[in-house]
Design a protein around this motif. Structure first.
Motif, PDB file in Angstrom:
ATOM      1  N   LYS A 134      38.908  61.886  21.204  1.00 19.03           N
ATOM      2  CA  LYS A 134      39.802  60.792  20.806  1.00 19.03           C
ATOM      3  C   LYS A 134      39.119  59.444  21.009  1.00 19.03           C
ATOM      4  CE  LYS A 134      44.065  63.259  21.842  1.00 19.03           C
ATOM      5  NZ  LYS A 134      45.241  63.345  22.715  1.00 19.03           N
ATOM      6  N   MET A 135      38.440  59.288  22.160  1.00 20.29           N
ATOM      7  CA  MET A 135      37.734  58.026  22.416  1.00 20.29           C
ATOM      8  C   MET A 135      36.668  57.786  21.352  1.00 20.29           C
ATOM      9  SD  MET A 135      37.220  57.509  26.485  1.00 20.29           S
ATOM     10  CE  MET A 135      36.484  55.902  26.275  1.00 20.29           C
ATOM     11  N   GLU A 136      35.906  58.815  21.045  1.00 21.73           N
ATOM     12  CA  GLU A 136      34.843  58.689  20.047  1.00 21.73           C
ATOM     13  C   GLU A 136      35.426  58.323  18.681  1.00 21.73           C
ATOM     14  OE1 GLU A 136      31.844  61.798  17.981  1.00 21.73           O
ATOM     15  OE2 GLU A 136      31.857  61.840  20.176  1.00 21.73           O
ATOM     16  N   THR A 137      36.523  58.944  18.307  1.00 25.43           N
ATOM     17  CA  THR A 137      37.165  58.655  17.033  1.00 25.43           C
ATOM     18  C   THR A 137      37.608  57.200  16.979  1.00 25.43           C
ATOM     19  OG1 THR A 137      37.919  60.940  16.789  1.00 25.43           O
ATOM     20  CG2 THR A 137      39.114  59.271  15.534  1.00 25.43           C
ATOM     21  N   LEU A 138      38.250  56.731  18.034  1.00 25.45           N
ATOM     22  CA  LEU A 138      38.704  55.334  18.069  1.00 25.45           C
ATOM     23  C   LEU A 138      37.524  54.368  18.054  1.00 25.45           C
ATOM     24  CD1 LEU A 138      41.614  55.650  20.643  1.00 25.45           C
ATOM     25  CD2 LEU A 138      41.819  55.159  18.194  1.00 25.45           C
ATOM     26  N   GLU A 139      36.479  54.695  18.793  1.00 28.39           N
ATOM     27  CA  GLU A 139      35.311  53.822  18.863  1.00 28.39           C
ATOM     28  C   GLU A 139      34.584  53.743  17.529  1.00 28.39           C
ATOM     29  OE1 GLU A 139      33.331  55.561  22.223  1.00 28.39           O
ATOM     30  OE2 GLU A 139      34.579  54.454  23.647  1.00 28.39           O
ATOM     31  N   ASP A 140      34.687  54.783  16.721  1.00 29.35           N
ATOM     32  CA  ASP A 140      34.089  54.763  15.387  1.00 29.35           C
ATOM     33  C   ASP A 140      34.861  53.850  14.441  1.00 29.35           C
ATOM     34  OD1 ASP A 140      32.099  56.506  16.121  1.00 29.35           O
ATOM     35  OD2 ASP A 140      33.008  58.269  15.174  1.00 29.35           O
ATOM     36  N   GLU A 141      36.135  53.628  14.737  1.00 29.12           N
ATOM     37  CA  GLU A 141      37.000  52.869  13.833  1.00 29.12           C
ATOM     38  C   GLU A 141      37.218  51.416  14.245  1.00 29.12           C
ATOM     39  OE1 GLU A 141      38.419  53.867  10.879  1.00 29.12           O
ATOM     40  OE2 GLU A 141      37.174  55.647  11.106  1.00 29.12           O
ATOM     41  N   GLN A 142      37.124  51.132  15.533  1.00 36.39           N
ATOM     42  CA  GLN A 142      37.430  49.787  16.013  1.00 36.39           C
ATOM     43  C   GLN A 142      36.340  49.297  16.955  1.00 36.39           C
ATOM     44  OE1 GLN A 142      41.437  49.505  17.555  1.00 36.39           O
ATOM     45  NE2 GLN A 142      42.181  51.045  16.132  1.00 36.39           N
ATOM     46  N   SER A 143      36.247  47.993  17.089  1.00 36.91           N
ATOM     47  CA  SER A 143      35.229  47.433  17.978  1.00 36.91           C
ATOM     48  C   SER A 143      35.626  47.654  19.436  1.00 36.91           C
ATOM     49  CB  SER A 143      35.052  45.941  17.718  1.00 36.91           C
ATOM     50  OG  SER A 143      36.149  45.215  18.233  1.00 36.91           O
ATOM     51  N   ALA A 144      34.611  47.690  20.288  1.00 36.44           N
ATOM     52  CA  ALA A 144      34.851  47.894  21.725  1.00 36.44           C
ATOM     53  C   ALA A 144      35.739  46.789  22.280  1.00 36.44           C
ATOM     54  CB  ALA A 144      33.527  47.945  22.471  1.00 36.44           C
ATOM     55  N   SER A 145      35.515  45.555  21.839  1.00 34.83           N
ATOM     56  CA  SER A 145      36.329  44.445  22.369  1.00 34.83           C
ATOM     57  C   SER A 145      37.793  44.576  21.964  1.00 34.83           C
ATOM     58  CB  SER A 145      35.757  43.097  21.923  1.00 34.83           C
ATOM     59  OG  SER A 145      35.733  43.007  20.518  1.00 34.83           O
TER      60      SER A 145
END
Length: 174
Positions: A134-145
């Protein structure tokens, strides 16, 4: 009686569902459903993996997922959908989330990774993998900030660290 794992492919786009089914046929027993109602009817304890579209006209993938879990099915669930992931995926009881279009290689790799995890992991490791996916999926779609500013993502990070630390303490490695 077959010893092959069973995959339930659920997508309201018939051609796509049939394509996914063709990709995994031979390695797996495949059951195909073209809407949420049919998916729920086809669901059984024999199903090991569900490839689940999120956006369907009759019953959404989220609702199908909730009903599958409510009756106690502990199969692997991979959302394969055109819906870009948002922070709401943190709450979904899924093992992975893939945004369409998906290739045969991607799909079969994800399924095989889950099968390997199933052989060598306990429930804690499965949960750890799901949180990590889930973290990887979100990180692929949105910036870390952007993600760091959200409570849901920070909670996901915290849950991942806590579970990882717990597994290490209990000698399960992480």
């Amino acid at each position: 009686m077959s010893t092959q794992p069973t995959i339930l492919v659920v997508d309201d786009e018939r051609e796509l569902a049939d394509l996914y089914a063709m990709w995994v046929d031979g390695e797996y027993e495949v059951v195909t459903a073209y809407d949420g109602r049919s998916a729920l009817e086809a669901m059984s304890p024999a199903v090991d993996v569900v490839l689940l579209d999120r956006h369907m006209p009759d019953i959404t993938g989220d609702e199908v997922l909730n009903r599958i879990r409510a009756v106690g099915h502990d199969c692997w669930v991979i959302m394969v959908t055109a819906v870009d992931p948002g922070l709401d995926i943190v709450e979904l009881d899924i093992d992975d989330y893939v945004t369409k279009p998906v290739t045969r290689t991607q799909l079969t790799r994800i399924i095989e990774n889950l099968r390997v995890q199933a052989k060598f992991s306990n429930g804690g490791r499965r949960e750890l993998a799901a949180l990590s996916n889930k973290m990887e999926t979100l990180e692929d779609e949105q910036s870390a900030s952007e993600l760091e500013e959200t409570d849901a993502y920070r909670q996901l990070e915290s849950d991942l660290k806590e579970l990882s630390d717990s597994l290490v303490e209990n000698g399960d490695g992480a």
